[in-house]
Design a protein around this motif. Sequence first.
Motif, PDB file in Angstrom:
ATOM      1  N   THR A  61       0.830  -1.206   0.000  1.00 19.72           N
ATOM      2  CA  THR A  61       0.000   0.000   0.000  1.00 19.72           C
ATOM      3  C   THR A  61       0.864   1.257   0.000  1.00 19.72           C
ATOM      4  N   LEU A  62       1.958   1.229   0.740  1.00 18.99           N
ATOM      5  CA  LEU A  62       2.863   2.379   0.780  1.00 18.99           C
ATOM      6  C   LEU A  62       3.525   2.611  -0.578  1.00 18.99           C
ATOM      7  N   ILE A  63       3.991   1.530  -1.195  1.00 19.35           N
ATOM      8  CA  ILE A  63       4.691   1.654  -2.475  1.00 19.35           C
ATOM      9  C   ILE A  63       3.753   2.157  -3.578  1.00 19.35           C
ATOM     10  N   PHE A  64       2.579   1.559  -3.686  1.00 21.03           N
ATOM     11  CA  PHE A  64       1.654   1.961  -4.749  1.00 21.03           C
ATOM     12  C   PHE A  64       1.086   3.353  -4.501  1.00 21.03           C
ATOM     13  N   TYR A  65       0.870   3.705  -3.231  1.00 21.69           N
ATOM     14  CA  TYR A  65       0.418   5.065  -2.940  1.00 21.69           C
ATOM     15  C   TYR A  65       1.506   6.065  -3.306  1.00 21.69           C
ATOM     16  N   GLY A  66       2.744   5.722  -3.005  1.00 24.43           N
ATOM     17  CA  GLY A  66       3.865   6.581  -3.387  1.00 24.43           C
ATOM     18  C   GLY A  66       3.961   6.747  -4.895  1.00 24.43           C
ATOM     19  N   LEU A  67       3.756   5.659  -5.624  1.00 30.16           N
ATOM     20  CA  LEU A  67       3.772   5.732  -7.090  1.00 30.16           C
ATOM     21  C   LEU A  67       2.625   6.604  -7.612  1.00 30.16           C
ATOM     22  N   ALA A  68       1.466   6.514  -6.938  1.00 34.34           N
ATOM     23  CA  ALA A  68       0.322   7.338  -7.334  1.00 34.34           C
ATOM     24  C   ALA A  68       0.637   8.822  -7.147  1.00 34.34           C
ATOM     25  N   CYS A  69       1.226   9.166  -6.002  1.00 32.02           N
ATOM     26  CA  CYS A  69       1.604  10.567  -5.749  1.00 32.02           C
ATOM     27  C   CYS A  69       2.654  11.042  -6.750  1.00 32.02           C
ATOM     28  N   LEU A  70       3.623  10.196  -7.022  1.00 34.36           N
ATOM     29  CA  LEU A  70       4.689  10.546  -7.963  1.00 34.36           C
ATOM     30  C   LEU A  70       4.119  10.753  -9.364  1.00 34.36           C
ATOM     31  N   ASN A  71       3.206   9.885  -9.758  1.00 32.46           N
ATOM     32  CA  ASN A  71       2.608   9.962 -11.090  1.00 32.46           C
ATOM     33  C   ASN A  71       1.725  11.201 -11.241  1.00 32.46           C
ATOM     34  N   ALA A  72       1.039  11.580 -10.156  1.00 36.22           N
ATOM     35  CA  ALA A  72       0.110  12.718 -10.208  1.00 36.22           C
ATOM     36  C   ALA A  72       0.809  14.058 -10.007  1.00 36.22           C
ATOM     37  N   SER A  73       2.037  14.038  -9.512  1.00 41.92           N
ATOM     38  CA  SER A  73       2.729  15.290  -9.171  1.00 41.92           C
ATOM     39  C   SER A  73       2.975  16.182 -10.387  1.00 41.92           C
ATOM     40  N   LYS A  74       2.913  15.611 -11.586  1.00 39.51           N
ATOM     41  CA  LYS A  74       3.106  16.401 -12.813  1.00 39.51           C
ATOM     42  C   LYS A  74       1.983  17.405 -13.004  1.00 39.51           C
ATOM     43  N   TYR A  75       0.835  17.153 -12.374  1.00 45.69           N
ATOM     44  CA  TYR A  75      -0.339  17.995 -12.598  1.00 45.69           C
ATOM     45  C   TYR A  75      -0.769  18.767 -11.352  1.00 45.69           C
ATOM     46  N   THR A  76       0.099  18.799 -10.338  1.00 43.84           N
ATOM     47  CA  THR A  76      -0.224  19.563  -9.138  1.00 43.84           C
ATOM     48  C   THR A  76       1.071  20.114  -8.537  1.00 43.84           C
ATOM     49  N   LEU A  77       1.030  20.492  -7.278  1.00 40.07           N
ATOM     50  CA  LEU A  77       2.196  21.071  -6.621  1.00 40.07           C
ATOM     51  C   LEU A  77       3.341  20.063  -6.569  1.00 40.07           C
ATOM     52  N   GLY A  78       4.548  20.533  -6.850  1.00 40.68           N
ATOM     53  CA  GLY A  78       5.700  19.645  -6.921  1.00 40.68           C
ATOM     54  C   GLY A  78       6.033  18.955  -5.614  1.00 40.68           C
ATOM     55  N   ASP A  79       5.552  19.497  -4.487  1.00 42.78           N
ATOM     56  CA  ASP A  79       5.830  18.900  -3.177  1.00 42.78           C
ATOM     57  C   ASP A  79       5.257  17.491  -3.064  1.00 42.78           C
ATOM     58  N   VAL A  80       4.205  17.204  -3.817  1.00 42.49           N
ATOM     59  CA  VAL A  80       3.582  15.880  -3.784  1.00 42.49           C
ATOM     60  C   VAL A  80       4.580  14.812  -4.231  1.00 42.49           C
ATOM     61  N   ARG A  81       5.511  15.187  -5.100  1.00 40.48           N
ATOM     62  CA  ARG A  81       6.528  14.253  -5.584  1.00 40.48           C
ATOM     63  C   ARG A  81       7.363  13.702  -4.421  1.00 40.48           C
ATOM     64  N   LEU A 100       6.492  13.538  -1.245  1.00 35.86           N
ATOM     65  CA  LEU A 100       5.659  12.650  -0.439  1.00 35.86           C
ATOM     66  C   LEU A 100       5.631  11.257  -1.057  1.00 35.86           C
ATOM     67  N   GLY A 101       5.510  11.214  -2.391  1.00 38.47           N
ATOM     68  CA  GLY A 101       5.499   9.934  -3.083  1.00 38.47           C
ATOM     69  C   GLY A 101       6.806   9.178  -2.955  1.00 38.47           C
ATOM     70  N   LEU A 102       7.917   9.867  -3.152  1.00 33.88           N
ATOM     71  CA  LEU A 102       9.231   9.222  -3.046  1.00 33.88           C
ATOM     72  C   LEU A 102       9.487   8.706  -1.637  1.00 33.88           C
ATOM     73  N   ALA A 103       9.070   9.482  -0.645  1.00 30.73           N
ATOM     74  CA  ALA A 103       9.260   9.070   0.748  1.00 30.73           C
ATOM     75  C   ALA A 103       8.453   7.811   1.062  1.00 30.73           C
ATOM     76  N   ASN A 104       7.198   7.744   0.573  1.00 28.77           N
ATOM     77  CA  ASN A 104       6.372   6.568   0.828  1.00 28.77           C
ATOM     78  C   ASN A 104       6.897   5.334   0.102  1.00 28.77           C
ATOM     79  N   ILE A 105       7.404   5.521  -1.106  1.00 28.97           N
ATOM     80  CA  ILE A 105       8.011   4.398  -1.833  1.00 28.97           C
ATOM     81  C   ILE A 105       9.202   3.853  -1.058  1.00 28.97           C
ATOM     82  N   THR A 106      10.046   4.755  -0.558  1.00 29.21           N
ATOM     83  CA  THR A 106      11.224   4.347   0.214  1.00 29.21           C
ATOM     84  C   THR A 106      10.830   3.599   1.480  1.00 29.21           C
ATOM     85  N   ILE A 107       9.858   4.140   2.212  1.00 25.02           N
ATOM     86  CA  ILE A 107       9.398   3.497   3.448  1.00 25.02           C
ATOM     87  C   ILE A 107       8.795   2.129   3.144  1.00 25.02           C
ATOM     88  N   GLY A 108       8.034   2.041   2.049  1.00 20.34           N
ATOM     89  CA  GLY A 108       7.431   0.771   1.663  1.00 20.34           C
ATOM     90  C   GLY A 108       8.474  -0.289   1.328  1.00 20.34           C
TER      91      GLY A 108
END
Length: 207
Positions: free
Chosen positions: A141-161, A163-171
């Motif tokens: 769940t952590l890895i896929f959520y991180g990938l979702a944030c990373l994938n969506a960060s292109k269309y919103t605030l760059g800070d979301v990227r 959050l995604g990388l951190a969750n992928i790492t933790i996962g």
Amino acid sequence: MESKNYLDDLHEIKNLMNKSSRFISLSGLSGILAGVYSLIGAYFAHKIITDIQNTSTYSQRLFLSIGAPEQLMAIALIVMIASIVTGIVLTRKKSKKSGEKIWNRTSKRLLFNFMVPLITGGLFCFILLQNQTMGLIAPATLIFYGLACLNASKYTLGDVRYLGLANITIGLIATQFIAYGLYFWALGFGFLHILYGIVMYYKYDRQ
């Protein structure tokens, strides 16, 4: 003087381009509340697991463990629904204040790019549940959520990227410590979300 005006014009053009290509009305407060919901959910999940481990007889432990996966999935589902509803309400409030439409071409792209990895991860977790591989669900769940944030960060605030990388790492780290998956889950979805929400609030919402 002309040079300064020229730079100001370029800065204004850049801001307009960012606003037209990125959805910038995400609420920092919704991130904080999502983290709080996750910590509450982790508490109840920990209680369920602890009750099973502390049960003295084998028959009682077996009886409690039969319904545990469904209870844990229900907790995760409640946390997700509460976070989504809170995010929608606060984002609508912020977008209305800033004059940005909440449902436009950019927000549709944001939602699509976010949901594809998230739905894929949800289906993968159900497969893990079917195969009794419970230990990998929290890391997944952590890895896929991180990938979702990373994938969506292109269309919103760059800070979301980040959050995604951190969750992928933790996962990924959590895959090496299966017995502590719930703690990593609380770290990624709970504390990390609260930290992210605080940064977003002070960086964007207070302006």
